[in-house]
Design a protein around this motif. Structure first.
Motif, mmCIF file in Angstrom:
data_model
loop_
_atom_site.group_PDB
_atom_site.id
_atom_site.type_symbol
_atom_site.label_atom_id
_atom_site.label_comp_id
_atom_site.label_asym_id
_atom_site.label_seq_id
_atom_site.Cartn_x
_atom_site.Cartn_y
_atom_site.Cartn_z
ATOM 1 N N MET A 1 2.076 21.183 2.041
ATOM 2 C CA MET A 1 2.547 20.114 2.885
ATOM 3 C C MET A 1 1.407 19.181 3.270
ATOM 4 O O MET A 1 1.574 17.972 3.276
ATOM 5 N N LYS A 2 0.231 19.797 3.608
ATOM 6 C CA LYS A 2 -0.915 18.977 3.958
ATOM 7 C C LYS A 2 -1.317 18.085 2.782
ATOM 8 O O LYS A 2 -1.731 16.948 2.982
ATOM 9 N N GLY A 3 -1.218 18.610 1.600
ATOM 10 C CA GLY A 3 -1.579 17.839 0.403
ATOM 11 C C GLY A 3 -0.675 16.624 0.233
ATOM 12 O O GLY A 3 -1.131 15.530 -0.135
ATOM 13 N N LEU A 4 0.612 16.775 0.517
ATOM 14 C CA LEU A 4 1.555 15.661 0.398
ATOM 15 C C LEU A 4 1.266 14.590 1.443
ATOM 16 O O LEU A 4 1.266 13.394 1.137
ATOM 17 N N VAL A 5 0.989 15.013 2.672
ATOM 18 C CA VAL A 5 0.673 14.066 3.742
ATOM 19 C C VAL A 5 -0.618 13.316 3.409
ATOM 20 O O VAL A 5 -0.711 12.089 3.578
ATOM 21 N N ARG A 6 -1.611 14.047 2.926
ATOM 22 C CA ARG A 6 -2.884 13.421 2.558
ATOM 23 C C ARG A 6 -2.659 12.424 1.416
ATOM 24 O O ARG A 6 -3.187 11.317 1.433
ATOM 25 N N PHE A 7 -1.867 12.799 0.417
ATOM 26 C CA PHE A 7 -1.571 11.909 -0.707
ATOM 27 C C PHE A 7 -0.855 10.639 -0.237
ATOM 28 O O PHE A 7 -1.190 9.528 -0.645
ATOM 29 N N LEU A 8 0.142 10.798 0.653
ATOM 30 C CA LEU A 8 0.864 9.637 1.180
ATOM 31 C C LEU A 8 -0.062 8.732 2.003
ATOM 32 O O LEU A 8 0.049 7.501 1.947
ATOM 33 N N GLY A 9 -0.983 9.309 2.753
ATOM 34 C CA GLY A 9 -1.948 8.524 3.526
ATOM 35 C C GLY A 9 -2.860 7.716 2.622
ATOM 36 O O GLY A 9 -3.111 6.525 2.853
ATOM 37 N N ILE A 10 -3.354 8.345 1.563
ATOM 38 C CA ILE A 10 -4.217 7.634 0.607
ATOM 39 C C ILE A 10 -3.432 6.548 -0.107
ATOM 40 O O ILE A 10 -3.917 5.429 -0.289
ATOM 41 N N ALA A 11 -2.199 6.843 -0.502
ATOM 42 C CA ALA A 11 -1.359 5.842 -1.170
ATOM 43 C C ALA A 11 -1.095 4.657 -0.244
ATOM 44 O O ALA A 11 -1.101 3.499 -0.686
ATOM 45 N N ALA A 12 -0.889 4.918 1.035
ATOM 46 C CA ALA A 12 -0.657 3.834 1.996
ATOM 47 C C ALA A 12 -1.903 2.965 2.134
ATOM 48 O O ALA A 12 -1.814 1.733 2.188
ATOM 49 N N LEU A 13 -3.079 3.569 2.182
ATOM 50 C CA LEU A 13 -4.328 2.805 2.275
ATOM 51 C C LEU A 13 -4.554 1.958 1.023
ATOM 52 O O LEU A 13 -4.963 0.794 1.119
ATOM 53 N N VAL A 14 -4.290 2.519 -0.133
ATOM 54 C CA VAL A 14 -4.443 1.768 -1.391
ATOM 55 C C VAL A 14 -3.462 0.602 -1.406
ATOM 56 O O VAL A 14 -3.810 -0.533 -1.758
ATOM 57 N N GLY A 15 -2.220 0.836 -1.014
ATOM 58 C CA GLY A 15 -1.220 -0.235 -0.961
ATOM 59 C C GLY A 15 -1.624 -1.339 -0.003
ATOM 60 O O GLY A 15 -1.486 -2.527 -0.308
ATOM 61 N N LEU A 16 -2.157 -0.971 1.144
ATOM 62 C CA LEU A 16 -2.623 -1.960 2.120
ATOM 63 C C LEU A 16 -3.787 -2.765 1.556
ATOM 64 O O LEU A 16 -3.845 -3.985 1.723
ATOM 65 N N GLY A 17 -4.677 -2.112 0.850
ATOM 66 C CA GLY A 17 -5.796 -2.815 0.219
ATOM 67 C C GLY A 17 -5.313 -3.817 -0.816
ATOM 68 O O GLY A 17 -5.808 -4.947 -0.889
ATOM 69 N N ILE A 18 -4.326 -3.437 -1.605
ATOM 70 C CA ILE A 18 -3.768 -4.337 -2.620
ATOM 71 C C ILE A 18 -3.116 -5.544 -1.955
ATOM 72 O O ILE A 18 -3.275 -6.679 -2.400
ATOM 73 N N ILE A 19 -2.396 -5.320 -0.891
ATOM 74 C CA ILE A 19 -1.745 -6.425 -0.166
ATOM 75 C C ILE A 19 -2.789 -7.397 0.383
ATOM 76 O O ILE A 19 -2.632 -8.624 0.281
ATOM 77 N N ILE A 20 -3.876 -6.882 0.937
ATOM 78 C CA ILE A 20 -4.924 -7.735 1.486
ATOM 79 C C ILE A 20 -5.588 -8.560 0.385
ATOM 80 O O ILE A 20 -5.805 -9.765 0.536
ATOM 81 N N VAL A 21 -5.893 -7.936 -0.746
ATOM 82 C CA VAL A 21 -6.512 -8.658 -1.867
ATOM 83 C C VAL A 21 -5.587 -9.758 -2.374
ATOM 84 O O VAL A 21 -6.020 -10.892 -2.607
ATOM 85 N N ARG A 22 -4.317 -9.475 -2.523
ATOM 86 C CA ARG A 22 -3.365 -10.497 -2.981
ATOM 87 C C ARG A 22 -3.248 -11.640 -1.987
ATOM 88 O O ARG A 22 -3.155 -12.800 -2.359
ATOM 89 N N ALA A 23 -3.237 -11.324 -0.705
ATOM 90 C CA ALA A 23 -3.146 -12.374 0.317
ATOM 91 C C ALA A 23 -4.377 -13.279 0.277
ATOM 92 O O ALA A 23 -4.262 -14.505 0.398
ATOM 93 N N LEU A 24 -5.552 -12.701 0.095
ATOM 94 C CA LEU A 24 -6.773 -13.505 -0.004
ATOM 95 C C LEU A 24 -6.749 -14.399 -1.237
ATOM 96 O O LEU A 24 -7.124 -15.573 -1.174
ATOM 97 N N ARG A 25 -6.328 -13.875 -2.364
ATOM 98 C CA ARG A 25 -6.243 -14.689 -3.586
ATOM 99 C C ARG A 25 -5.251 -15.829 -3.406
ATOM 100 O O ARG A 25 -5.511 -16.955 -3.799
ATOM 101 N N GLN A 26 -4.110 -15.553 -2.820
ATOM 102 C CA GLN A 26 -3.102 -16.584 -2.609
ATOM 103 C C GLN A 26 -3.622 -17.650 -1.656
ATOM 104 O O GLN A 26 -3.385 -18.839 -1.850
ATOM 105 N N SER A 27 -4.352 -17.233 -0.652
ATOM 106 C CA SER A 27 -4.915 -18.183 0.300
ATOM 107 C C SER A 27 -5.889 -19.125 -0.397
ATOM 108 O O SER A 27 -5.880 -20.328 -0.155
ATOM 109 N N ARG A 28 -6.721 -18.599 -1.279
ATOM 110 C CA ARG A 28 -7.655 -19.450 -2.029
ATOM 111 C C ARG A 28 -6.919 -20.427 -2.920
ATOM 112 O O ARG A 28 -7.291 -21.584 -3.026
ATOM 113 N N GLU A 29 -5.869 -19.972 -3.583
ATOM 114 C CA GLU A 29 -5.091 -20.855 -4.452
ATOM 115 C C GLU A 29 -4.391 -21.938 -3.638
ATOM 116 O O GLU A 29 -4.312 -23.076 -4.062
#
Length: 113
Positions: free
Chosen positions: A1-29
């Protein structure tokens, strides 16, 4: 169970990072064709000019040739086609590039031979 929670936490952080990078690129464009900063002070009523990036792609609607930005003696900005003397007004950084406007403001003295 701990492994699943840890995996979901890491996936959420990666997703948030992707959203931030896309927002910055769109802002520059989005800022590529923004208006140039106001040149006459920092008052809210200061006039804005056309950005160099936008000016480089603007073309006369009649002959599809390049136009240049000039300012007359009264401080009004115009986009000028030196091939036919058409002048297109620029109001608050927005070019009014209609053939009717160019014909209405035609200036024979601007034509280069």
């Amino acid at each position: 169970m701990k492994g699943l929670v840890r995996f979901l936490g890491i996936a959420a952080l990666v997703g948030l990072g992707i959203i931030i990078v896309r927002a910055l690129r769109q802002s520059r464009e989005d800022t590529t064709f923004e208006l140039a900063p106001a040149t006459t002070g920092s008052s809210p009523n200061a006039r804005r000019s056309i950005s160099p990036e936008l000016l480089s792609i603007l073309a006369d609607p009649g002959d599809k040739g390049p136009v240049e930005l000039i300012t007359d003696g009264e401080g009004k900005e115009w986009l000028v086609n030196r091939r036919n003397g058409f002048r297109y007004p620029v109001e608050d950084g927005i070019p009014i590039m209609l053939l009717e406007e160019g014909e209405k403001h035609k200036d024979e003295s601007l034509i280069q031979k």
